[in-house]
Every structure is written in C-alpha cells, then in structure tokens.
Design a protein around this motif. Structure first.
Motif, PDB file in Angstrom:
ATOM      1  N   GLY A 117       0.835  -1.196   0.000  1.00 47.33           N
ATOM      2  CA  GLY A 117       0.000   0.000   0.000  1.00 47.33           C
ATOM      3  C   GLY A 117       0.873   1.251   0.000  1.00 47.33           C
ATOM      4  O   GLY A 117       2.108   1.176   0.124  1.00 47.33           O
ATOM      5  N   ASN A 118       0.241   2.422  -0.113  1.00 38.21           N
ATOM      6  CA  ASN A 118       0.987   3.684  -0.206  1.00 38.21           C
ATOM      7  C   ASN A 118       1.486   4.138   1.162  1.00 38.21           C
ATOM      8  O   ASN A 118       1.167   5.234   1.634  1.00 38.21           O
ATOM      9  CB  ASN A 118       0.108   4.767  -0.829  1.00 38.21           C
ATOM     10  N   ILE A 119       2.303   3.308   1.809  1.00 39.74           N
ATOM     11  CA  ILE A 119       2.721   3.642   3.170  1.00 39.74           C
ATOM     12  C   ILE A 119       3.708   4.806   3.212  1.00 39.74           C
ATOM     13  O   ILE A 119       3.935   5.382   4.280  1.00 39.74           O
ATOM     14  CB  ILE A 119       3.296   2.417   3.904  1.00 39.74           C
ATOM     15  N   TRP A 120       4.285   5.169   2.074  1.00 37.54           N
ATOM     16  CA  TRP A 120       5.161   6.330   2.032  1.00 37.54           C
ATOM     17  C   TRP A 120       4.384   7.627   2.251  1.00 37.54           C
ATOM     18  O   TRP A 120       4.977   8.684   2.442  1.00 37.54           O
ATOM     19  CB  TRP A 120       5.922   6.387   0.710  1.00 37.54           C
ATOM     20  N   GLU A 121       3.052   7.560   2.241  1.00 37.03           N
ATOM     21  CA  GLU A 121       2.223   8.727   2.543  1.00 37.03           C
ATOM     22  C   GLU A 121       1.891   8.803   4.024  1.00 37.03           C
ATOM     23  O   GLU A 121       1.139   9.684   4.452  1.00 37.03           O
ATOM     24  CB  GLU A 121       0.938   8.674   1.711  1.00 37.03           C
ATOM     25  N   GLU A 122       2.451   7.889   4.820  1.00 34.44           N
ATOM     26  CA  GLU A 122       2.237   7.868   6.267  1.00 34.44           C
ATOM     27  C   GLU A 122       3.595   8.014   6.960  1.00 34.44           C
ATOM     28  O   GLU A 122       4.529   8.573   6.393  1.00 34.44           O
ATOM     29  CB  GLU A 122       1.548   6.562   6.663  1.00 34.44           C
ATOM     30  N   ASP A 123       3.697   7.528   8.190  1.00 35.77           N
ATOM     31  CA  ASP A 123       4.982   7.452   8.869  1.00 35.77           C
ATOM     32  C   ASP A 123       5.625   6.122   8.514  1.00 35.77           C
ATOM     33  O   ASP A 123       5.092   5.048   8.845  1.00 35.77           O
ATOM     34  CB  ASP A 123       4.795   7.566  10.386  1.00 35.77           C
ATOM     35  N   ALA A 124       6.768   6.168   7.843  1.00 35.17           N
ATOM     36  CA  ALA A 124       7.447   4.956   7.385  1.00 35.17           C
ATOM     37  C   ALA A 124       8.927   5.248   7.218  1.00 35.17           C
ATOM     38  O   ALA A 124       9.359   6.406   7.247  1.00 35.17           O
ATOM     39  CB  ALA A 124       6.847   4.475   6.064  1.00 35.17           C
ATOM     40  N   VAL A 125       9.716   4.183   7.068  1.00 37.86           N
ATOM     41  CA  VAL A 125      11.125   4.324   6.697  1.00 37.86           C
ATOM     42  C   VAL A 125      11.385   3.456   5.473  1.00 37.86           C
ATOM     43  O   VAL A 125      10.702   2.449   5.252  1.00 37.86           O
ATOM     44  CB  VAL A 125      12.082   3.941   7.842  1.00 37.86           C
ATOM     45  N   GLU A 126      12.352   3.868   4.682  1.00 33.98           N
ATOM     46  CA  GLU A 126      12.685   3.173   3.441  1.00 33.98           C
ATOM     47  C   GLU A 126      14.188   2.921   3.372  1.00 33.98           C
ATOM     48  O   GLU A 126      14.983   3.765   3.788  1.00 33.98           O
ATOM     49  CB  GLU A 126      12.293   4.015   2.223  1.00 33.98           C
ATOM     50  N   PHE A 127      14.551   1.763   2.832  1.00 38.08           N
ATOM     51  CA  PHE A 127      15.944   1.453   2.556  1.00 38.08           C
ATOM     52  C   PHE A 127      16.054   1.027   1.102  1.00 38.08           C
ATOM     53  O   PHE A 127      15.267   0.206   0.629  1.00 38.08           O
ATOM     54  CB  PHE A 127      16.452   0.335   3.460  1.00 38.08           C
ATOM     55  N   LEU A 205      19.035   5.695   2.665  1.00 41.04           N
ATOM     56  CA  LEU A 205      18.268   5.548   3.891  1.00 41.04           C
ATOM     57  C   LEU A 205      17.310   6.731   3.952  1.00 41.04           C
ATOM     58  O   LEU A 205      17.741   7.874   3.857  1.00 41.04           O
ATOM     59  CB  LEU A 205      19.205   5.573   5.110  1.00 41.04           C
ATOM     60  N   CYS A 206      16.023   6.464   4.100  1.00 41.77           N
ATOM     61  CA  CYS A 206      15.037   7.539   3.985  1.00 41.77           C
ATOM     62  C   CYS A 206      13.961   7.433   5.070  1.00 41.77           C
ATOM     63  O   CYS A 206      13.583   6.335   5.476  1.00 41.77           O
ATOM     64  CB  CYS A 206      14.336   7.496   2.622  1.00 41.77           C
ATOM     65  N   ARG A 207      13.479   8.580   5.490  1.00 39.07           N
ATOM     66  CA  ARG A 207      12.351   8.624   6.414  1.00 39.07           C
ATOM     67  C   ARG A 207      11.174   9.310   5.733  1.00 39.07           C
ATOM     68  O   ARG A 207      11.330  10.363   5.110  1.00 39.07           O
ATOM     69  CB  ARG A 207      12.698   9.374   7.693  1.00 39.07           C
ATOM     70  N   ASP A 208      10.006   8.694   5.875  1.00 40.54           N
ATOM     71  CA  ASP A 208       8.767   9.296   5.391  1.00 40.54           C
ATOM     72  C   ASP A 208       7.983   9.792   6.603  1.00 40.54           C
ATOM     73  O   ASP A 208       7.610   9.008   7.472  1.00 40.54           O
ATOM     74  CB  ASP A 208       7.911   8.265   4.640  1.00 40.54           C
ATOM     75  N   ASP A 209       7.761  11.091   6.663  1.00 36.92           N
ATOM     76  CA  ASP A 209       6.943  11.691   7.723  1.00 36.92           C
ATOM     77  C   ASP A 209       5.920  12.595   7.056  1.00 36.92           C
ATOM     78  O   ASP A 209       5.763  13.761   7.409  1.00 36.92           O
ATOM     79  CB  ASP A 209       7.825  12.470   8.704  1.00 36.92           C
ATOM     80  N   ILE A 213       5.893  16.522   8.322  1.00 39.49           N
ATOM     81  CA  ILE A 213       6.914  17.416   7.782  1.00 39.49           C
ATOM     82  C   ILE A 213       7.485  17.006   6.437  1.00 39.49           C
ATOM     83  O   ILE A 213       8.271  17.747   5.856  1.00 39.49           O
ATOM     84  CB  ILE A 213       8.076  17.588   8.789  1.00 39.49           C
ATOM     85  N   GLY A 214       7.148  15.824   5.923  1.00 40.63           N
ATOM     86  CA  GLY A 214       7.591  15.505   4.569  1.00 40.63           C
ATOM     87  C   GLY A 214       8.485  14.291   4.471  1.00 40.63           C
ATOM     88  O   GLY A 214       8.356  13.342   5.229  1.00 40.63           O
ATOM     89  N   TRP A 215       9.433  14.318   3.511  1.00 40.91           N
ATOM     90  CA  TRP A 215      10.274  13.167   3.172  1.00 40.91           C
ATOM     91  C   TRP A 215      11.743  13.560   3.282  1.00 40.91           C
ATOM     92  O   TRP A 215      12.147  14.638   2.831  1.00 40.91           O
ATOM     93  CB  TRP A 215       9.971  12.691   1.753  1.00 40.91           C
ATOM     94  N   PHE A 216      12.548  12.628   3.835  1.00 38.60           N
ATOM     95  CA  PHE A 216      13.934  12.961   4.151  1.00 38.60           C
ATOM     96  C   PHE A 216      14.888  11.843   3.737  1.00 38.60           C
ATOM     97  O   PHE A 216      14.869  10.769   4.326  1.00 38.60           O
ATOM     98  CB  PHE A 216      14.074  13.239   5.653  1.00 38.60           C
ATOM     99  N   PRO A 217      15.720  12.064   2.722  1.00 36.67           N
ATOM    100  CA  PRO A 217      16.706  11.052   2.306  1.00 36.67           C
ATOM    101  C   PRO A 217      18.069  11.335   2.932  1.00 36.67           C
ATOM    102  O   PRO A 217      18.409  12.484   3.239  1.00 36.67           O
ATOM    103  CB  PRO A 217      16.760  11.252   0.794  1.00 36.67           C
TER     104      PRO A 217
END
Length: 300
Positions: A117-127, A205-209, A213-217
């Motif tokens: 699902g579109n979890i990058w539109e919520e609170d998530a982390v990505e690698f 390494l990325c954070r989705d908030d 506040i947005g997206w942070f790589p």
C-alpha cells in the motif's frame, strides 16, 4: 587519555578504497558520493522485534537524517531526529531506524495494513540497496510505523515481492518515537553474493513523515528517492571508531568533511592529506583535531 586515529585522503591518484583499523583511504569515487556508511559484520544477529536493544545496534555507527527532499514540508527540528543503522553477517543485511516525533501537535500516523500500500504517505522508513553498486539494479524496502511492509525493484515496481523481515515498536508515553528493524537475505536481492571486506554497495536511507513534515533522504538524491546514481556508499568492513557524516565540499584546493566520533571516549583525529595534481605536482598537509565522545567535527 585520548586515542589517536588517522584519516588519509588521496586525490586524483587513488581509485581503490582501502580500510584499516584506524585509517581510511578515500578515493575520488567517495569524494564524489559524499555519503559513506562503514558497516560492521556482526557475530550475533539482531532479533527482528522492532526493539533496538540488540548488542549490534549499541555499537553500530548511525547516521542522522535532517536533509529535506525538495519542498516536501518544513525543516525538521531536533525533536524529530532520525537515526539509522546498518549491520550484516553471512546471511542478511540488517537495518534499523529510530524516529523521534516529539514536536507539539505531531502524531505518529500509520493506518494502511495491506502489503504494498501507499505507506510512504504515512509514517514509514525506506531502505534502498544496490548490490555491487551497479547504479541501475536496486531494491526498495519500506515499513510503516505499524509494521506494514512494501517493496519494489527498480523505479517502484511493486509487482516484485521479496522475502524479508521487518518489525516496529511505538512509544507514545515515555517519550514519543517509533523504531524499526529489517533483516534482508542476500538471496532475495537477486542472490547477491555475501559481501567481502571492502566491498561497496549503493544505499539510501530515507524517512517518510508525510503527515507532519515531509520526506527525508540520507543520500544526496535529486529527482527522487530512486535516484540510484546519487545513492550513498555502503562499505563492508569492521566499523572504526569514527564515521563520515558527510563530505561537505570538494574544490580545487579545499576538501571539507564532517566526521563523527561514535565511540564512548574523546579521540584525537590526525588528518593527513596527500595530493597529486594531473601535472605531477605533489603536496602533503597534516593536522589534528579533538572530537569529544559521540561528537562531530568538520575537517578542512
């Protein structure tokens, strides 16, 4: 009593990366990439339960993620700190994230439960992992604050599903944060070879908030998180007592780097710079700087 470390930088004439106990040779590739993570091989694998209490996370270097991507939202505050860690063994790459969310009025939002699902539109982390640093073949793993997983290979192809573990925990009473852990087998990364000492992969390494506040790589990506040519470097070796946070500037006569002392004791960092220009001229400069325990310093 301070322990001395040394950092050796060679420009124009070094094209291989060598890592020693307290010395790193930085190649032109590393200078261009700027983001470098030195991962430690662990003897005891972490338990993937979303709790960062394992011994490997207590000793692993971490990176802070504060760089906002594009115009995705306001700048993060110190109360919205993100720490990310990497470790490995002969079976898996292990990744972990600690996400603070203490700012007044902010919440940890994660409701999607279906995989991919579109979890990058919520609170998530990505690698993002690019085995062998091909700059074209890479894998993306995401987990939301409630443990929902998503994955893709290349440019967001969600039809690909790897076999990997992830778990999360939330703390909303004694502090306000959430943590995540991943275990990614090499076989799910298109049967990538077990890394050897000095091997280099691409990593981001990325954070989705997104709700706050947005997206942070971590990597200096430009067009999107999938900008594989601008991923950081993951170098496999026993991590030394210091970690590069960033190579801040590379100019004709200036190299500026930010180095973090991740040990529990203050250290004197001895810096020597050997340069060789295309015209054959050589020069050597050296100096030292004290870095307190868990502190950072800029070397120029």
């Amino acid at each position: 009593m301070f322990t001395q470390m040394s950092l050796l930088v060679l420009m124009f004439c070094i094209f291989q990366i060598s890592i020693f106990a307290d010395e790193i040779v930085i190649s032109d590739v590393m200078l261009k990439t700027k983001k470098i993570y030195l991962a430690e091989k662990v003897k005891v694998a972490p338990v993937i339960d979303g709790k960062l209490t394992d011994s490997c996370w207590k000793t692993a270097p971490y990176v802070d993620i504060f760089d906002k991507w594009g115009k995705s939202g306001p700048e993060p505050t110190k109360d919205q700190r993100t720490k990310m860690y990497v470790a490995y063994d002969d079976n898996n790459i292990y990744l972990a994230a600690h996400c603070d969310e203490k700012s007044s009025g902010n919440t940890i939002k994660a409701d999607i439960k279906n995989r991919d699902g579109n979890i990058w539109e919520e609170d998530a982390v990505e690698f993002f992992l690019d085995p062998g640093r091909s700059k074209k073949d890479y894998f993306q793993m995401l987990v939301s604050a409630i443990g929902t997983q998503a994955d893709a290979n290349k440019l967001g192809d969600l039809k690909w599903n790897g076999t990997w573990q992830a778990a999360t925990t939330k703390e909303e009473d004694n502090g306000y944060y959430w943590d995540a852990e991943f275990a990614v087998p090499y076989k799910t990364l298109n049967n990538a070879s077990v890394p050897k000492k000095g091997d280099i992969w691409g990593i981001n390494l990325c954070r989705d908030d997104a709700p706050n506040i947005g997206w942070f790589p971590w990597g200096p990506v430009e067009t999107s998180f999938h900008d594989v040519k601008n991923f950081g470097l993951l170098i496999f070796d026993k991590a030394p007592a210091y970690q590069f946070e960033n190579i801040l500037a590379v100019q004709t006569d200036v190299i500026k780097a930010k180095v973090k002392n991740v040990s529990s004791a203050a250290k004197d960092l001895t810096v020597s710079l050997d340069m060789k220009t295309p015209g054959g001229k050589t020069a050597n400069l050296s100096g030292s700087k004290n870095i307190p325990a868990n502190g950072s310093a800029e070397i120029e």
